[in-house]
Design a protein around this motif. Structure first.
Motif, short mmCIF file in Angstrom:
data_model
loop_
_atom_site.label_atom_id
_atom_site.label_comp_id
_atom_site.label_asym_id
_atom_site.label_seq_id
_atom_site.Cartn_x
_atom_site.Cartn_y
_atom_site.Cartn_z
N UNK A 107 0.62 -1.08 0.15
CA UNK A 107 -0.04 0.07 0.03
C UNK A 107 0.67 1.10 0.18
N UNK A 108 2.03 1.51 0.65
CA UNK A 108 2.65 2.24 0.93
C UNK A 108 3.41 2.92 -0.32
N UNK A 109 3.63 1.12 -1.33
CA UNK A 109 4.29 1.78 -2.85
C UNK A 109 3.34 2.30 -3.76
N UNK A 110 2.16 1.86 -3.03
CA UNK A 110 1.13 2.10 -4.39
C UNK A 110 1.27 0.71 -5.11
N UNK A 111 0.99 -0.26 -4.60
CA UNK A 111 1.22 -1.22 -5.67
C UNK A 111 -0.76 -1.88 -5.60
N UNK A 112 -1.29 -1.62 -4.07
CA UNK A 112 -2.32 -1.64 -4.05
C UNK A 112 -3.30 -0.22 -3.61
N UNK A 113 -4.20 -0.33 -3.63
CA UNK A 113 -5.10 0.61 -2.81
C UNK A 113 -5.49 0.12 -1.77
N UNK A 114 -5.62 0.88 -1.34
CA UNK A 114 -6.34 0.92 -0.16
C UNK A 114 -8.27 1.04 -0.35
N UNK A 115 -8.92 -0.31 0.51
CA UNK A 115 -10.72 0.14 -0.04
C UNK A 115 -10.71 -0.68 0.96
N UNK A 116 -11.80 0.80 1.97
CA UNK A 116 -12.40 0.95 2.45
C UNK A 116 -11.74 0.25 4.79
N UNK A 117 -12.09 -0.09 5.66
CA UNK A 117 -11.82 -0.57 6.72
C UNK A 117 -10.48 -1.10 6.96
N UNK A 118 -10.67 -2.15 5.95
CA UNK A 118 -10.39 -2.90 6.10
C UNK A 118 -9.57 -3.62 4.62
N UNK A 119 -8.58 -3.99 4.22
CA UNK A 119 -8.04 -4.30 2.62
C UNK A 119 -7.40 -5.68 2.76
N UNK A 120 -7.73 -6.33 2.04
CA UNK A 120 -7.50 -7.32 1.63
C UNK A 120 -6.08 -7.29 0.60
N UNK A 121 -4.58 -7.90 0.71
CA UNK A 121 -3.78 -8.16 -0.26
C UNK A 121 -3.58 -9.60 0.07
N UNK A 122 -3.76 -9.88 -1.96
CA UNK A 122 -3.13 -11.05 -2.00
C UNK A 122 -1.91 -11.21 -2.16
N UNK A 123 -1.36 -12.01 -1.58
CA UNK A 123 -0.35 -12.44 -1.80
C UNK A 123 0.60 -13.75 -2.38
N UNK A 124 1.62 -13.45 -3.43
CA UNK A 124 2.10 -14.71 -3.33
C UNK A 124 4.04 -15.14 -3.62
N UNK A 125 3.68 -15.88 -2.24
CA UNK A 125 5.05 -15.45 -2.06
C UNK A 125 6.29 -16.39 -3.26
N UNK A 126 6.98 -15.64 -3.79
CA UNK A 126 7.45 -16.53 -4.66
C UNK A 126 9.07 -17.25 -4.93
N UNK A 127 9.41 -17.80 -4.08
CA UNK A 127 10.79 -18.26 -3.66
C UNK A 127 9.79 -19.33 -3.06
N UNK A 128 8.74 -19.20 -2.99
CA UNK A 128 7.54 -21.68 -2.79
C UNK A 128 6.37 -21.09 -3.16
N UNK A 129 6.23 -20.45 -3.99
CA UNK A 129 4.85 -20.17 -4.97
C UNK A 129 3.65 -20.72 -4.01
N UNK A 130 3.48 -20.39 -1.90
CA UNK A 130 2.96 -20.06 -1.26
C UNK A 130 1.67 -18.68 -1.58
N UNK A 131 0.93 -19.49 -1.69
CA UNK A 131 -0.45 -18.18 -1.47
C UNK A 131 -0.56 -17.67 -0.66
#
Length: 362
Positions: A107-131
């Motif tokens: 969010x700080x970097x502008x890669x995700x825009x905040x939405x409402x009182x709680x923002x869901x950020x979906x993250x892919x861990x590149x090293x392991x493929x975990x979501x």
């Protein structure tokens, strides 16, 4: 210019801290990237005196973020573990504590825009493929770090960040039990070698003549134990199909013992050449899974929960960490997801500098 400035955000994520970069601001090739990160952290000196590392493995970690091309994810998270003294960079593992700061940093970097009182950020861990689904507090659409959530190993309180990990089984080796066995014996030590979010060789503390309740200082001073543990870890790495792990931080090592402070089970976690001051988020998922799996070295050390989801409370050197484990237990243990609560805080932003002879920038 004799130095190259690189934009960064310096954050505490969980019980770790380090620089968070936009991947686009760093060199593409891993060899040059490694040299840049060594310079950034000051690896090669016990105090990291010529960089921004903190002289401990939990403070020489690096997060690199970029927009994800995955259909599910918003952000790709690429992790690097930089050694304190050896000028080594390991791109194999991931780090769940540093991941705690990925949502706010995105969010700080502008890669995700905040939405409402709680923002869901979906993250892919590149090293392991975990979501990982991170829920970040953004009241009125504004990112906040203030809150009442407390985690062991961090003073004070901060805004809660809920993390739900999916697709973490076999993240590094491709198998829940990389050796194919619930137990293996190496140098007279019985182990469970398991890969859930982080590959770990897990043993009973008593088999090393320990209680499992020793302090970090006591364990770090016990170099005979570390020498014996490292010999077992290296052989375990080979059995797990990870090759020569002499210079790799994986597999990690964990010890189990009966709980004594009301938790589910007592744990100690190694990084692997020093004792973790608290507990890794990834390590917690693997140790909790081991505790829940019948037939592992955890047998006899706990009253094993049988209903899912189970709240597994791991006692560690600084307190406790809770892992909410959603699992199936038919013919064998099967993990669906693991949830944890963490916090993070932005500490610094600006530019960090490396000598231009290491990298002249883009």
């Amino acid at each position: 210019m004799t130095q190259t400035g690189i934009p960064f955000i310096f954050m505490r994520g969980g019980t770790s801290r380090g620089p968070y970069f936009n991947r686009a601001d760093l060199p593409e090739d891993l060899e040059t990237l490694a040299q840049v990160l060594i310079s950034v952290t000051g690896s090669g000196h016990v105090l990291n005196i010529d960089g921004i590392g903190g002289g401990a493995a939990v403070t020489t970690k690096v997060a690199m973020l970029s927009p994800s091309d995955d259909d599910w994810a918003d952000v790709d998270y690429f992790f690097a573990q930089v050694s304190v003294e050896d000028r080594l960079v390991d791109f194999k593992p991931t780090c769940g504590n540093i991941l705690s700061g990925v949502g706010p940093a995105a969010i700080e970097m502008g890669l995700v825009r905040p939405s409402g009182d709680e923002t869901e950020v979906k993250i892919r861990a590149v090293n392991t493929g975990a979501k990982v689904l991170a829920r970040v507090q953004t009241p009125g659409g504004v990112l906040t770090y203030d809150g009442d959530a407390e985690i062991a190993g961090v003073p004070g309180s901060a805004a809660p960040i809920a993390l739900n990990f999916m697709g973490v089984v076999g993240s590094s080796t491709g198998a829940f039990l990389p050796t194919g066995n619930l137990r293996d014996t190496i140098d007279g030590i019985e182990l469970t070698c398991m890969d859930v979010a982080m590959p770990i060789a897990i043993a009973r503390a008593s088999d090393f003549g320990l209680t499992g309740h020793e302090s970090v200082a006591e364990l770090d001073a016990n170099r005979d134990f570390f020498a014996r543990m490292e010999a077992v870890r290296i052989k375990a790495g080979e059995l797990m199909g990870m090759g020569d792990v002499t210079k790799s931080v994986t597999p990690k090592f964990g010890l189990l013992a009966p709980a004594r402070d009301g938790g589910t089970i007592a744990t100690r976690y190694f990084m692997p050449w020093n004792t973790h001051p608290s507990m890794a988020v990834t390590g917690a998922q693997c140790l909790a899974s081991c505790a829940l799996t019948p037939g592992t070295v955890a047998d006899g050390l706990l009253d094993r929960p049988s209903e899912s989801p189970a709240n597994v409370v791991l006692e560690h050197a600084s307190g406790t960490i809770e892992v909410l484990v959603d699992f199936d237990l038919n013919n064998s243990f099967s993990l669906n997801s693991a949830g944890l609560l963490r916090t993070a805080r932005k500490l610094v932003d600006g530019k960090v500098y490396v000598p231009a002879h290491i990298w002249e920038g883009r």
